[in-house]
Write a protein that holds these residues in place. Sequence first.
Motif, PDB file in Angstrom:
ATOM      1  N   SER A   1      19.735   4.923  -3.142  1.00 15.22           N
ATOM      2  CA  SER A   1      18.821   5.728  -2.326  1.00 15.22           C
ATOM      3  C   SER A   1      17.418   5.712  -2.920  1.00 15.22           C
ATOM      4  N   ASP A   2      16.454   6.191  -2.132  1.00 19.49           N
ATOM      5  CA  ASP A   2      15.088   6.445  -2.618  1.00 19.49           C
ATOM      6  C   ASP A   2      14.843   7.944  -2.568  1.00 19.49           C
ATOM      7  N   PHE A   3      14.006   8.413  -3.512  1.00 21.77           N
ATOM      8  CA  PHE A   3      13.644   9.840  -3.550  1.00 21.77           C
ATOM      9  C   PHE A   3      12.154  10.005  -3.755  1.00 21.77           C
ATOM     10  N   ILE A   4      11.632  11.059  -3.155  1.00 29.39           N
ATOM     11  CA  ILE A   4      10.234  11.434  -3.405  1.00 29.39           C
ATOM     12  C   ILE A   4      10.248  12.851  -3.974  1.00 29.39           C
ATOM     13  N   VAL A   5       9.649  13.021  -5.163  1.00 25.28           N
ATOM     14  CA  VAL A   5       9.551  14.387  -5.718  1.00 25.28           C
ATOM     15  C   VAL A   5       8.113  14.874  -5.585  1.00 25.28           C
TER      16      VAL A   5
ATOM     17  N   THR B   1       6.149  11.793   7.471  1.00 19.55           N
ATOM     18  CA  THR B   1       4.764  12.289   7.353  1.00 19.55           C
ATOM     19  C   THR B   1       4.035  11.808   6.094  1.00 19.55           C
ATOM     20  N   TYR B   2       4.788  11.245   5.118  1.00 18.27           N
ATOM     21  CA  TYR B   2       4.153  10.770   3.884  1.00 18.27           C
ATOM     22  C   TYR B   2       3.817   9.287   3.923  1.00 18.27           C
ATOM     23  N   CYS B   3       4.241   8.578   4.973  1.00 11.24           N
ATOM     24  CA  CYS B   3       4.346   7.114   4.891  1.00 11.24           C
ATOM     25  C   CYS B   3       3.271   6.366   5.682  1.00 11.24           C
ATOM     26  N   VAL B   4       2.736   5.290   5.079  1.00  9.24           N
ATOM     27  CA  VAL B   4       1.693   4.490   5.739  1.00  9.24           C
ATOM     28  C   VAL B   4       2.252   3.356   6.594  1.00  9.24           C
TER      29      VAL B   4
ATOM     30  N   SER C   1      13.212   6.459  -7.615  1.00 12.67           N
ATOM     31  CA  SER C   1      12.575   7.745  -7.346  1.00 12.67           C
ATOM     32  C   SER C   1      11.094   7.675  -7.687  1.00 12.67           C
ATOM     33  N   PHE C   2      10.303   8.379  -6.880  1.00 16.03           N
ATOM     34  CA  PHE C   2       8.846   8.283  -6.984  1.00 16.03           C
ATOM     35  C   PHE C   2       8.213   9.653  -6.902  1.00 16.03           C
ATOM     36  N   LYS C   3       7.043   9.770  -7.547  1.00 14.75           N
ATOM     37  CA  LYS C   3       6.233  10.970  -7.340  1.00 14.75           C
ATOM     38  C   LYS C   3       5.564  10.818  -5.991  1.00 14.75           C
ATOM     39  N   TYR C   4       5.485  11.889  -5.226  1.00 10.75           N
ATOM     40  CA  TYR C   4       4.779  11.826  -3.953  1.00 10.75           C
ATOM     41  C   TYR C   4       3.356  11.324  -4.198  1.00 10.75           C
ATOM     42  N   SER C   5       2.930  10.365  -3.375  1.00 10.75           N
ATOM     43  CA  SER C   5       1.607   9.767  -3.527  1.00 10.75           C
ATOM     44  C   SER C   5       0.835   9.961  -2.221  1.00 10.75           C
ATOM     45  N   ARG C   6      -0.346  10.568  -2.312  1.00 10.77           N
ATOM     46  CA  ARG C   6      -1.115  10.871  -1.089  1.00 10.77           C
ATOM     47  C   ARG C   6      -1.621   9.581  -0.469  1.00 10.77           C
ATOM     48  N   ARG C   7      -1.308   9.373   0.794  1.00 10.76           N
ATOM     49  CA  ARG C   7      -1.794   8.180   1.484  1.00 10.76           C
ATOM     50  C   ARG C   7      -2.781   8.601   2.560  1.00 10.76           C
ATOM     51  N   LYS C   8      -3.901   7.896   2.576  1.00 14.50           N
ATOM     52  CA  LYS C   8      -4.971   8.209   3.531  1.00 14.50           C
ATOM     53  C   LYS C   8      -4.469   8.210   4.973  1.00 14.50           C
TER      54      LYS C   8
ATOM     55  N   ILE D   1      20.686   3.615   1.423  1.00 11.77           N
ATOM     56  CA  ILE D   1      20.389   4.595   2.486  1.00 11.77           C
ATOM     57  C   ILE D   1      19.508   5.695   1.892  1.00 11.77           C
ATOM     58  N   PRO D   2      18.194   5.515   1.975  1.00 13.96           N
ATOM     59  CA  PRO D   2      17.296   6.491   1.346  1.00 13.96           C
ATOM     60  C   PRO D   2      17.381   7.867   1.994  1.00 13.96           C
ATOM     61  N   VAL D   3      17.419   8.904   1.149  1.00 15.60           N
ATOM     62  CA  VAL D   3      17.458  10.275   1.674  1.00 15.60           C
ATOM     63  C   VAL D   3      16.146  11.023   1.414  1.00 15.60           C
ATOM     64  N   GLN D   4      15.435  10.632   0.385  1.00 16.84           N
ATOM     65  CA  GLN D   4      14.110  11.175   0.005  1.00 16.84           C
ATOM     66  C   GLN D   4      14.163  12.575  -0.610  1.00 16.84           C
ATOM     67  N   SER D   5      14.904  13.496   0.006  1.00 14.95           N
ATOM     68  CA  SER D   5      14.982  14.866  -0.537  1.00 14.95           C
ATOM     69  C   SER D   5      16.332  15.459  -0.168  1.00 14.95           C
TER      70      SER D   5
ATOM     71  N   ASN E   1       0.824  -1.208   0.000  1.00 14.76           N
ATOM     72  CA  ASN E   1       0.000   0.000   0.000  1.00 14.76           C
ATOM     73  C   ASN E   1       0.858   1.257   0.000  1.00 14.76           C
ATOM     74  N   ILE E   2       2.164   1.119  -0.322  1.00 18.25           N
ATOM     75  CA  ILE E   2       3.056   2.257  -0.096  1.00 18.25           C
ATOM     76  C   ILE E   2       2.773   3.434  -1.030  1.00 18.25           C
ATOM     77  N   ARG E   3       2.390   3.132  -2.277  1.00 23.99           N
ATOM     78  CA  ARG E   3       2.127   4.223  -3.226  1.00 23.99           C
ATOM     79  C   ARG E   3       0.963   3.878  -4.140  1.00 23.99           C
ATOM     80  N   GLU E   4       0.377   4.933  -4.696  1.00 23.35           N
ATOM     81  CA  GLU E   4      -0.593   4.854  -5.796  1.00 23.35           C
ATOM     82  C   GLU E   4      -1.710   3.854  -5.550  1.00 23.35           C
TER      83      GLU E   4
HETATM   84  N1  5AD Z   1       4.724   8.614  -1.899  1.00 16.37           N
HETATM   85  C1  5AD Z   1       5.796   8.327  -2.685  1.00 16.37           C
HETATM   86  N2  5AD Z   1       6.794   7.527  -2.297  1.00 16.37           N
HETATM   87  C2  5AD Z   1       6.708   6.967  -1.067  1.00 16.37           C
HETATM   88  N3  5AD Z   1       7.528   6.159  -0.400  1.00 16.37           N
HETATM   89  C3  5AD Z   1       7.009   5.882   0.807  1.00 16.37           C
HETATM   90  N4  5AD Z   1       5.831   6.521   0.946  1.00 16.37           N
HETATM   91  C4  5AD Z   1       5.626   7.222  -0.197  1.00 16.37           C
HETATM   92  C5  5AD Z   1       4.595   8.078  -0.654  1.00 16.37           C
HETATM   93  N5  5AD Z   1       3.553   8.378   0.096  1.00 16.37           N
HETATM   94  C6  5AD Z   1       8.819   5.710  -0.962  1.00 16.37           C
HETATM   95  C7  5AD Z   1      10.007   6.214  -0.123  1.00 16.37           C
HETATM   96  C8  5AD Z   1      10.488   4.960   0.558  1.00 16.37           C
HETATM   97  C9  5AD Z   1      10.137   3.893  -0.472  1.00 16.37           C
HETATM   98  C10 5AD Z   1      10.067   2.507   0.042  1.00 16.37           C
HETATM   99  O1  5AD Z   1       8.875   4.293  -0.959  1.00 16.37           O
HETATM  100  O2  5AD Z   1      10.990   6.718  -0.999  1.00 16.37           O
HETATM  101  O3  5AD Z   1      11.862   4.984   0.878  1.00 16.37           O
END
Ligand code: 5AD
Length: 427
Positions: free
Chosen positions: A292-296, A144-147, A323-330, A252-256, A36-39
């Motif tokens: 790393s992982d990134f959220i844009v 704050t973005y994570c489920v 890298s991922f687009k930020y995805s709104r999680r309930k 080692i994810p940094v996200q931003s 359920n992490i994204r989209e």
């Molecule tokens: N939107 C986008 N990416 C996300 N991740 C976690 N939650 C979200 C979200 N709401 C990404 C982060 C994390 C990876 C497993 O998934 O980058 O490190």
Amino acid sequence: MNVYDSKRIIDTLTKSEFEQIDNSKNADILIFYTCNIREKAAQKLYSNIGFLKTKKTKVIAVGGCVAQAEKDLIFNHKGINISFGPQTYHRLPEHINDILKGKKDKILDLEFDQDKKFSSLPKRKNISYSEFVTIQEGCDNFCTYCVVPYTRGREYSRPVKDIITEIKELLAIGAKEITLIGQNVNSYHGEAPYITIGNSRNTWRIERLIQEIAELDGLKRLRYTTSHPKDFTTELMEVHANTPVLVPFVHIPVQSGDNRILKLMNRGHTAQEYLDKLSKFRDICPNIQFSSDFIVGFPTETDEEFENTVKLVQEAKYTISYSFKYSRRKNTPADRMIGQIPEDIKEKRLDILQKTLLKDQICFNRSLLGKTQEILFDRIGRKEKQYIGKNVFLQSVVVESDENLIGQFRNVKIDSAGDNSVKGRIV
Ligand code: 5AD
Ligand code: SF4
């Protein structure tokens, strides 16, 4: 972790009276294990159910993080009988039998009890040469973005003794490479196997756990993932320098790369603190590589703040990244933030970031040309006689061979490097 969980579900069911079959068309029971992490995770689930369900289907069970997050809403979708969270799959045989015998029509099992789950799981079977072992589950970081803290639950570390037993079982039946997994393995604090003077909490941290595992007979390669930068210690960097089976590659994810966004994300460190950790790691282990992982497009992210992420990437030099687009999680704090970024801007930023990351990835792939590397082969390729394996950096390496290489470690000289894979020949 879903791969690990799915294998454990298969072990649990095949220890009871159930059998795994190759073709879902002939299955009486369909089990969907979800992320359920994204989209659109829930929509994907429902369309997959529609696609795979047949007249023969007697039970449909939905498990994992979508089940946990959607709770009983899952049952609004006709045909689903069982909804189980990531911490309750050990009870699946009992639940399936209750449905098959008509004792119950719907079962919802979303309890958080990691301890009970792990102590109920049977011995591992059906393994491959490279296996995952969960050492830690859940997360207390509440980015704050994570489920994850809501779906996998709070942090739980498995006792050292149980982890060692599971790895020994895997090595005894042919595993050669082990990846220790958890949402935040660097905060591992599992029950120690014996009492040590001066250790009042009587727990071990990941540094000590790795040293113990590294001594096990038959282990050729050891990895761990995922690490949170704020919990990454100098001591762990030193363990890398002194432990040959531990691969010189860390996620080692940094996200931003922007301090204001990192703060809004609740990551607990600045961009410079992160970069300092990478350079300290490189000082201690000159051959170490990072991913790393990134959220844009996190809420309120400006163009300049996004540029700071690109700058960080240029400085950090990753071998590979996600890298991922930020995805709104309930029900997460970021979902309630004012200043959500439009999809087209997120897409543009993702494109720029991925092009920047790809440059470093290609550069790293090319740097391997002419070098000899040890590869563990685990797949056959699309063409005849082709075998695909992984080097320590998790890059796919393709070779041709008359001999079956599956499960073998071989030295391979790299002689061509593409964007996503490299080719070589056995030497
Ligand atoms: N939107 C986008 N990416 C996300 N991740 C976690 N939650 C979200 C979200 N709401 C990404 C982060 C994390 C990876 C497993 O998934 O980058 O490190
Ligand atoms: Fe989610 Fe990872 Fe943050 Fe935990 S540390 S809340 S799993 S992104």
